[in-house]
Design an enzyme around this catalytic site. Structure first.
Site, mmCIF file in Angstrom:
data_model
loop_
_atom_site.group_PDB
_atom_site.id
_atom_site.type_symbol
_atom_site.label_atom_id
_atom_site.label_comp_id
_atom_site.label_asym_id
_atom_site.label_seq_id
_atom_site.Cartn_x
_atom_site.Cartn_y
_atom_site.Cartn_z
ATOM 1 N N HIS A 18 0.839 -1.195 0.000
ATOM 2 C CA HIS A 18 0.000 0.000 0.000
ATOM 3 C C HIS A 18 0.872 1.241 0.000
ATOM 4 O O HIS A 18 2.097 1.161 -0.101
ATOM 5 C CB HIS A 18 -1.023 -0.034 1.139
ATOM 6 C CG HIS A 18 -0.440 -0.059 2.523
ATOM 7 N ND1 HIS A 18 0.396 0.917 3.002
ATOM 8 C CD2 HIS A 18 -0.572 -0.953 3.527
ATOM 9 C CE1 HIS A 18 0.728 0.647 4.245
ATOM 10 N NE2 HIS A 18 0.182 -0.500 4.583
ATOM 11 N N HIS A 21 4.087 1.333 2.220
ATOM 12 C CA HIS A 21 5.226 0.579 1.682
ATOM 13 C C HIS A 21 5.812 1.311 0.476
ATOM 14 O O HIS A 21 7.018 1.374 0.292
ATOM 15 C CB HIS A 21 4.806 -0.824 1.234
ATOM 16 C CG HIS A 21 4.048 -1.598 2.276
ATOM 17 N ND1 HIS A 21 2.783 -2.055 2.068
ATOM 18 C CD2 HIS A 21 4.382 -1.973 3.526
ATOM 19 C CE1 HIS A 21 2.358 -2.699 3.146
ATOM 20 N NE2 HIS A 21 3.318 -2.657 4.044
ATOM 21 N N CYS A 126 1.560 -11.063 22.206
ATOM 22 C CA CYS A 126 0.613 -10.501 21.226
ATOM 23 C C CYS A 126 0.932 -11.092 19.865
ATOM 24 O O CYS A 126 2.049 -10.948 19.364
ATOM 25 C CB CYS A 126 0.715 -8.975 21.174
ATOM 26 S SG CYS A 126 -0.222 -8.305 19.769
ATOM 27 N N CYS A 129 1.893 -8.501 17.109
ATOM 28 C CA CYS A 129 3.272 -7.966 17.175
ATOM 29 C C CYS A 129 4.302 -9.093 17.151
ATOM 30 O O CYS A 129 5.492 -8.839 16.996
ATOM 31 C CB CYS A 129 3.507 -7.177 18.452
ATOM 32 S SG CYS A 129 2.392 -5.825 18.706
ATOM 33 N N CYS A 143 -2.559 -4.950 24.376
ATOM 34 C CA CYS A 143 -1.388 -4.595 23.572
ATOM 35 C C CYS A 143 -1.560 -3.145 23.114
ATOM 36 O O CYS A 143 -2.606 -2.795 22.554
ATOM 37 C CB CYS A 143 -1.289 -5.524 22.367
ATOM 38 S SG CYS A 143 -0.348 -4.802 21.013
ATOM 39 N N HIS A 146 -2.212 -3.122 19.109
ATOM 40 C CA HIS A 146 -3.380 -3.787 18.525
ATOM 41 C C HIS A 146 -4.638 -3.679 19.381
ATOM 42 O O HIS A 146 -5.712 -4.121 18.951
ATOM 43 C CB HIS A 146 -3.050 -5.263 18.263
ATOM 44 C CG HIS A 146 -2.017 -5.446 17.195
ATOM 45 N ND1 HIS A 146 -0.675 -5.452 17.457
ATOM 46 C CD2 HIS A 146 -2.156 -5.565 15.852
ATOM 47 C CE1 HIS A 146 -0.015 -5.587 16.317
ATOM 48 N NE2 HIS A 146 -0.887 -5.649 15.330
ATOM 49 N N LYS A 295 -3.927 6.388 11.020
ATOM 50 C CA LYS A 295 -2.903 5.619 10.314
ATOM 51 C C LYS A 295 -3.608 4.680 9.334
ATOM 52 O O LYS A 295 -4.643 4.110 9.664
ATOM 53 C CB LYS A 295 -2.070 4.807 11.306
ATOM 54 C CG LYS A 295 -0.883 4.167 10.609
ATOM 55 C CD LYS A 295 -0.104 3.191 11.446
ATOM 56 C CE LYS A 295 0.946 2.522 10.575
ATOM 57 N NZ LYS A 295 1.383 1.236 11.031
ATOM 58 N N LYS A 298 -4.999 -2.029 6.980
ATOM 59 C CA LYS A 298 -5.889 -2.910 6.233
ATOM 60 C C LYS A 298 -7.195 -3.087 7.010
ATOM 61 O O LYS A 298 -8.273 -3.046 6.442
ATOM 62 C CB LYS A 298 -5.188 -4.253 6.058
ATOM 63 C CG LYS A 298 -5.839 -5.143 5.033
ATOM 64 C CD LYS A 298 -5.087 -6.437 4.918
ATOM 65 C CE LYS A 298 -5.888 -7.460 4.158
ATOM 66 N NZ LYS A 298 -5.349 -8.795 4.247
HETATM 67 N N1 MSP Z 1 8.527 -7.116 8.520
HETATM 68 C C1 MSP Z 1 8.696 -5.985 9.337
HETATM 69 C C2 MSP Z 1 10.002 -5.300 9.034
HETATM 70 C C3 MSP Z 1 11.215 -6.148 9.187
HETATM 71 S S1 MSP Z 1 12.651 -5.294 8.701
HETATM 72 C C4 MSP Z 1 13.894 -6.258 9.206
HETATM 73 C C5 MSP Z 1 7.560 -5.000 9.108
HETATM 74 N N2 MSP Z 1 6.887 -5.113 7.961
HETATM 75 S S2 MSP Z 1 5.668 -4.163 7.510
HETATM 76 O O1 MSP Z 1 5.149 -4.752 6.303
HETATM 77 O O2 MSP Z 1 4.751 -3.984 8.571
HETATM 78 O O3 MSP Z 1 6.308 -2.816 7.089
HETATM 79 C C6 MSP Z 1 6.440 -1.745 7.969
HETATM 80 C C7 MSP Z 1 7.005 -0.601 7.182
HETATM 81 O O4 MSP Z 1 6.134 -0.263 6.072
HETATM 82 C C8 MSP Z 1 7.120 0.715 7.939
HETATM 83 O O5 MSP Z 1 8.258 0.756 8.770
HETATM 84 C C9 MSP Z 1 7.176 1.676 6.779
HETATM 85 O O6 MSP Z 1 8.408 1.591 6.143
HETATM 86 C C10 MSP Z 1 6.109 1.122 5.861
HETATM 87 N N3 MSP Z 1 4.778 1.604 6.242
HETATM 88 C C11 MSP Z 1 3.689 0.830 6.502
HETATM 89 N N4 MSP Z 1 2.638 1.653 6.780
HETATM 90 C C12 MSP Z 1 3.016 2.940 6.709
HETATM 91 C C13 MSP Z 1 2.346 4.180 6.806
HETATM 92 N N5 MSP Z 1 1.055 4.284 7.071
HETATM 93 N N6 MSP Z 1 3.096 5.290 6.602
HETATM 94 C C14 MSP Z 1 4.407 5.255 6.286
HETATM 95 N N7 MSP Z 1 5.058 4.086 6.174
HETATM 96 C C15 MSP Z 1 4.407 2.933 6.439
HETATM 97 O O7 MSP Z 1 7.343 -4.152 9.963
#
Ligand code: MSP
Length: 638
Positions: A18, A21, A126, A129, A143, A146, A295, A298
């Site tokens: 999304h 990412h 949790c 997490c 948590c 969540h 924020k 999903k």
């Molecule tokens: N798998 C772990 C990361 C492991 S790294 C060794 C994880 N994955 S995640 O799919 O949840 O990705 C989190 C990351 O996605 C955030 O740190 C950021 O880079 C990005 N984002 C997800 N949602 C976001 C927003 N709403 N806004 C900005 N970035 C966001 O955590």
């Protein structure tokens, strides 16, 4: 100059890519490009995090094995990035054998050193997490992330002696002000280290979870996901002996959002210390993209799909908006209104108009040929000086992850050139036949636009290359010299032929778009009596093979499903289909189908549908059309 290594988090495969990412990945791509423009050796890493309870759960609810499930979602991530012009040098997956081997080597090394021990632990776990919480960390027993009650688990596990390294870490942070940036996050981490932190539980018994990397010293356990995932940053570089590790690790920078500050700022550096691996250079932390102050997530259903924004407003506007709008480190709010505002004001009006005006004047006055400048006037010299300063600042700010400020600085030049056009009034010079002055003015402008286009390459690579092409210049990374660009104003060869006009950033009228949508559908035109279709008309239909990833019910519409279909484009297609009477959702996942991909989008019972899945109805039975033998998603049907 040290080589430059930038990583994004490796994304969980329990959700589709999304906007959040996409932002992190585009930032990593842009920062690696600004270094590439300066001929630095760069390495941009991204990938997917594929182990742990969450993934097993997501696979089960999709009626797939974890292997099948992670393969499909991981490729969704991998295929999305090229559509956003994000071109990582490597895409790592934690299910790769090389990664698993590397994790086991690190574990063994730390174990042999005596920094991993076996113990009993009771804690509030949790699932969301994938971690234990202490009583103190819970908020009203829930948590904090969540807002769900964690499960109390008592089990024997392995622990990493993290506490041994907390003081050395604190010292490192204090001695290296740039280690965690922006400063607010550095302070937050120093705060964490001031509180009581415990050793880190780094295993999960196989009796509870098998989808993970086995501990090399105990086959009854798998590795905790974070200990596994963080190691991707070095397994991707083939630690310990690989050439990439030797070449790039000394220039390593990690990019994350604030949600995963603790694992990156505390777990990871202490793990590196325990394994006797030098620390990375810096951790760069950004805020959240929010939608209506919340924020994106999903579960809240407020997720912004990057590809639909790109389809609607174009990739250059999307990338520009993300970098221009968010002050790195702070949260930013996403709205289509704000995106369109920036697109119209900065891109269409300021930059687009300037480029178009200057190109058409070059055609009018010099038959499209870049003229030879003569001596620069005081006004030219001021413009050039301002231009050179803006470009220098832009590069510095950009390298420092201050993208919003960097672009604002670059736009000082764009605005100045617009003013310069008005002040130097080329049309008057032309009328007065002051050709020598006209040549110089047009040269100052054309060279200014070339410089802007070149410096925009990290932000919008495709559009920058097109702009350069319109100026008769072929983009060649190897011959770019950014430092040199700030020292001269004569990069564009006189005599080069430029394009007649430019319309790279067309204006969008959001209010008309909305009005159009609100209007009742037009009455359909009368069909011609003869129901024949010309071949050219048939050819207009984009029929492709697809694979259904997910089918979800549509609220208050018993017959409909909202389908998510992989059509080989990275981002899956959302299609609403009347299949609910005939299939259960799980019977549809994984099914190969044929999709009419360019059917005009339509809202069906409040849900947007972007295409049609072809099927044959025979009484109470419905059969889905598919290629025989089965074909990969995205193949043309003709
Ligand atoms: N798998 C772990 C990361 C492991 S790294 C060794 C994880 N994955 S995640 O799919 O949840 O990705 C989190 C990351 O996605 C955030 O740190 C950021 O880079 C990005 N984002 C997800 N949602 C976001 C927003 N709403 N806004 C900005 N970035 C966001 O955590």
């Amino acid at each position: 100059m040290d080589p430059f290594f930038i990583s994004t988090p490796i994304y969980y495969v329990n959700a589709r890519p999304h906007l959040g990412h996409a932002y992190t990945t585009i930032v990593a791509d842009s920062i690696s490009r600004i270094h590439k423009l300066q001929n630095h050796q760069t390495f941009f890493l991204t990938g997917t995090d594929e182990h742990g309870d969450k993934i097993v759960e997501a696979a089960a609810s999709n009626n797939q094995t974890p292997e099948e499930y992670v393969d499909s979602i991981s490729s969704l991530f991998r295929n999305t990035w090229p559509w956003l012009e994000a071109t990582p040098d490597k895409f790592i997956r934690t299910t790769y054998p090389e990664h698993k081997k590397c994790v086991q080597e690190v574990l063994q090394k730390v174990y042999d050193k005596g920094d991993i021990y076996f113990g009993e632990y009771g804690g509030h776990y949790c699932l969301g997490c994938e971690r234990f919480y202490t009583e103190k960390e819970l908020v009203d027993g829930l948590c904090p992330d969540h807002l769900k009650k964690p499960k109390f688990l008592q089990e024997k596990n392995y622990f990493f002696r993290m506490t041994k390294y907390l003081e050395p870490l604190r010292e490192h942070i204090l001695n290296n002000p740039d280690f965690i940036k922006p400063e607010r996050y550095r302070n937050e981490v120093l705060g964490m280290l001031g509180e009581e932190l415990t050793d880190l539980c780094i295993s999960r018994p196989k009796s509870r979870l098998t989808w993970g990397i086995e501990l090399p010293f105990d086959q009854q356990y798998v590795t905790y996901v974070w200990f596994d995932a963080l190691i991707n940053y070095i397994s991707a570089l083939s630690w310990p002996e690989g050439g990439d590790f030797k070449k790039y690790w000394s220039g390593a920078h990690h990019l994350v959002a604030k949600d995963i500050l603790k694992p990156h700022a505390v777990f990871w550096p202490t793990m590196l210390m325990a394994a006797d691996i030098p620390l990375f250079q810096s951790l760069r932390v950004h805020g959240y993209w929010t939608v209506s102050e919340t924020k994106m997530s999903k579960s809240l259903g407020n997720v912004v799909e990057p590809m639909s924004m790109v389809d609607k407003y174009g990739l250059p506007s999307f990338r520009y908006f993300l970098l221009r709008e968010m002050q790195f480190g702070l949260d930013a709010s996403f709205s289509e209104e704000a995106l369109v505002g920036r697109l119209n004001a900065d891109l269409a009006n300021d930059l687009g108009n300037l480029t178009n005006r200057v190109l058409s004047m070059t055609h009018k006055y010099f038959n499209g040929e870049v003229p030879v400048p003569s001596e620069f006037s005081e006004m030219d010299k001021e413009t050039i000086e301002l231009g050179q300063e803006s470009l220098k600042d832009y590069v510095k700010l950009f390298e420092n992850f201050d993208f919003a400020k960097a672009l604002a600085r670059l736009w000082v030049l764009v605005s100045h050139l617009n003013k310069y056009v008005d002040q130097s009034a080329p049309w008057v010079l032309y009328k007065e036949k002051n050709t020598v002055r006209l040549q110089t003015v047009m040269y100052v402008l054309l060279e200014g636009i070339r410089k802007i286009a070149l410096h925009l390459w990290p932000v919008m690579p495709g559009a920058s290359e097109k702009m350069l092409e319109q100026l008769g210049v072929e983009f060649d990374l190897n011959s770019v010299d950014l430092t040199g660009e700030c020292a001269q104003w004569k990069g564009l060869p006189s005599g080069t032929m430029v394009a007649k006009s430019s319309n790279l950033f067309p204006r969008v009228d959001l209010s008309t778009e909305k009005k159009d949508k609100a209007q009742k559908p037009q009455k359909t035109k009368k069909e011609p009596k003869e129901n024949l279709v010309q071949f050219e008309d048939f050819q207009k239909m984009k029929l492709v093979t697809g694979r259904i990833i997910e089918a979800q019910p549509v609220e208050d519409a018993d017959k409909l499903y909202k389908l998510s279909v992989d059509i080989g484009k990275g981002e899956p297609r959302q299609v609403v289909a009347g299949l609910a009477e005939f299939f259960k959702p799980q019977d549809l996942t994984g099914r190969d189908v044929v999709v009419l991909a360019n059917l005009a989008p339509r809202k069906i019972r409040g849900v947007m549908s972007h295409g049609m899945v072809l099927a044959v109805r025979q009484g109470k039975k419905m059969s889905l059309l598919k290629a025989d033998p089965q074909s990969d998603p995205g193949k043309k049907v003709s």
